[in-house]
Scaffold this motif. Structure first.
Motif, PDB file in Angstrom:
ATOM      1  N   LYS A  63     -25.685  11.953  33.229  1.00 25.21           N
ATOM      2  CA  LYS A  63     -25.164  12.485  34.490  1.00 25.21           C
ATOM      3  C   LYS A  63     -23.753  11.994  34.782  1.00 25.21           C
ATOM      4  O   LYS A  63     -23.327  11.925  35.925  1.00 25.21           O
ATOM      5  CB  LYS A  63     -26.091  12.076  35.640  1.00 25.21           C
ATOM      6  N   THR A  67     -17.789  15.150  30.675  1.00 28.14           N
ATOM      7  CA  THR A  67     -18.725  15.785  29.741  1.00 28.14           C
ATOM      8  C   THR A  67     -18.238  15.606  28.305  1.00 28.14           C
ATOM      9  O   THR A  67     -17.058  15.780  28.019  1.00 28.14           O
ATOM     10  CB  THR A  67     -18.848  17.294  30.057  1.00 28.14           C
ATOM     11  N   SER A  91     -25.056   8.877  26.812  1.00 33.10           N
ATOM     12  CA  SER A  91     -25.598   9.420  28.062  1.00 33.10           C
ATOM     13  C   SER A  91     -25.565   8.481  29.280  1.00 33.10           C
ATOM     14  O   SER A  91     -25.541   8.974  30.407  1.00 33.10           O
ATOM     15  CB  SER A  91     -27.019   9.970  27.852  1.00 33.10           C
ATOM     16  N   LYS A  95     -22.034  13.066  30.727  1.00 33.68           N
ATOM     17  CA  LYS A  95     -22.957  14.190  30.561  1.00 33.68           C
ATOM     18  C   LYS A  95     -22.752  14.647  29.113  1.00 33.68           C
ATOM     19  O   LYS A  95     -21.612  14.908  28.702  1.00 33.68           O
ATOM     20  CB  LYS A  95     -22.571  15.300  31.536  1.00 33.68           C
TER      21      LYS A  95
END
Length: 313
Positions: A63, A67, A91, A95
């Motif tokens: 989260k 990314t 992770s 993300k």
């Protein structure tokens, strides 16, 4: 005496021919039955996104605000499972999106040629479908070629590029004739399955639980030498040539994590140093290990990548 000998020889040849025919038939039938039974044992993971009228499988974990998009090496049967150790390290901070191109993992097989142009535009369409517009591109092996084309086409979307023992357009050896018919025969006859059975170490996996390893084995037998994998192999020469005149944008942070002792490609490390020589933020790091560095060096890759990005900020 001679006549008896001749009859004996002819009978022996007949017996041997029957035995060979029987063996080939058994290998063929076992493969068909196994393929059918294994279909029901594939455990779904990830999510399907619409791309060019087909379904492409992706996994999303973590989260973090930023990314990371992971692209696989050639013929990696199940990219999301192959990248498991790296995803676990990434992770907590990012993300993480693993793309399974057509013909890979749980994605559909497409009729479209596996040219660099199609592969890159399909990858972009998958990310657009997920509304992911800004990301770090992390690529293993041949995806270094696709990634190079990608960052030039979608420069405004990619914030950094990471190569994990990634291919270089000028590395050579890509103009060899691809043995498509041999590979087709291996798959169709069942001999690929037999070879996997006789030599299980052909299955390249990270250190994972037995269930995941079994899934990779099943997906290897399902996906290896499928039409998309063969088409990609046939397009090696075109794809490497198409990227030959491309360079990384000079302001794009680029870091390569390479195996220290590549014995296959001459000048492996200098080739990558050449790629980042004009980058404002370019770095080459080497680790002891094989081509699949993310199987054994994921922790160091993530630590050094994060340090690299912090240094830029």
């Amino acid at each position: 005496m001679m006549k008896k000998m001749l009859i004996f020889i002819l009978k022996s040849i007949g017996v041997i021919a029957i035995a060979i025919g029987l063996f080939l038939a058994i290998v063929f039938i076992v493969n068909i039955i196994s393929n059918k039974s294994e279909e029901g044992k594939i455990e779904p993971y990830g999510q399907l996104v619409p791309v060019d009228g087909k379904n492409m499988n992706v996994t999303i974990q973590g989260k973090g605000e930023e990314t990371v998009v992971l692209l696989p090496g050639y013929g990696t049967a199940a990219p999301a499972l192959d990248y498991k150790p790296l995803v676990e390290e990434l992770s907590p901070f990012y993300k993480v999106v693993v793309i399974e191109p057509f013909g890979y993992g749980l994605s559909d097989v497409t009729e479209k040629e596996r040219s660099i142009e199609n592969i890159v535009s399909e990858t972009h369409e998958a990310l657009q479908s997920l509304h992911i517009n800004r990301y770090i591109l992390m690529a293993h092996s041949i995806s270094g070629i696709y990634g190079l084309d990608y960052v030039n086409k979608y420069e405004n979307e990619v914030s950094a590029f990471v190569g994990i023992d990634s291919s270089v357009p000028t590395q050579g050896g890509t103009d060899d004739v691809f043995p498509t018919e041999t590979y087709k025969l291996l798959k169709k006859s069942g001999f690929f399955r037999l070879l996997m059975k006789l030599s299980p170490d052909q299955l390249v996996t990270p250190t994972i639980d037995d269930e995941t390893r079994e899934q990779i084995r099943i997906l290897s037998l399902k996906n290896m030498f499928n039409p998309n994998i063969l088409s990609e192999g046939e397009n090696f020469n075109h794809n490497f040539k198409a990227a030959q005149n491309l360079t990384f944008p000079s302001n794009l942070p680029v870091i390569f994590f390479l195996q220290a002792n590549d014995t296959e490609t001459e000048g492996w490390i200098p080739l990558h140093e050449e790629q980042v020589k004009d980058s404002v933020h370019g770095k080459v790091m080497t680790f002891e290990g094989g081509h699949y560095l993310h199987h054994t060096r994921s922790k160091e890759i993530v630590e050094n990548f994060r340090g690299f990005m912090e240094g830029i900020k």
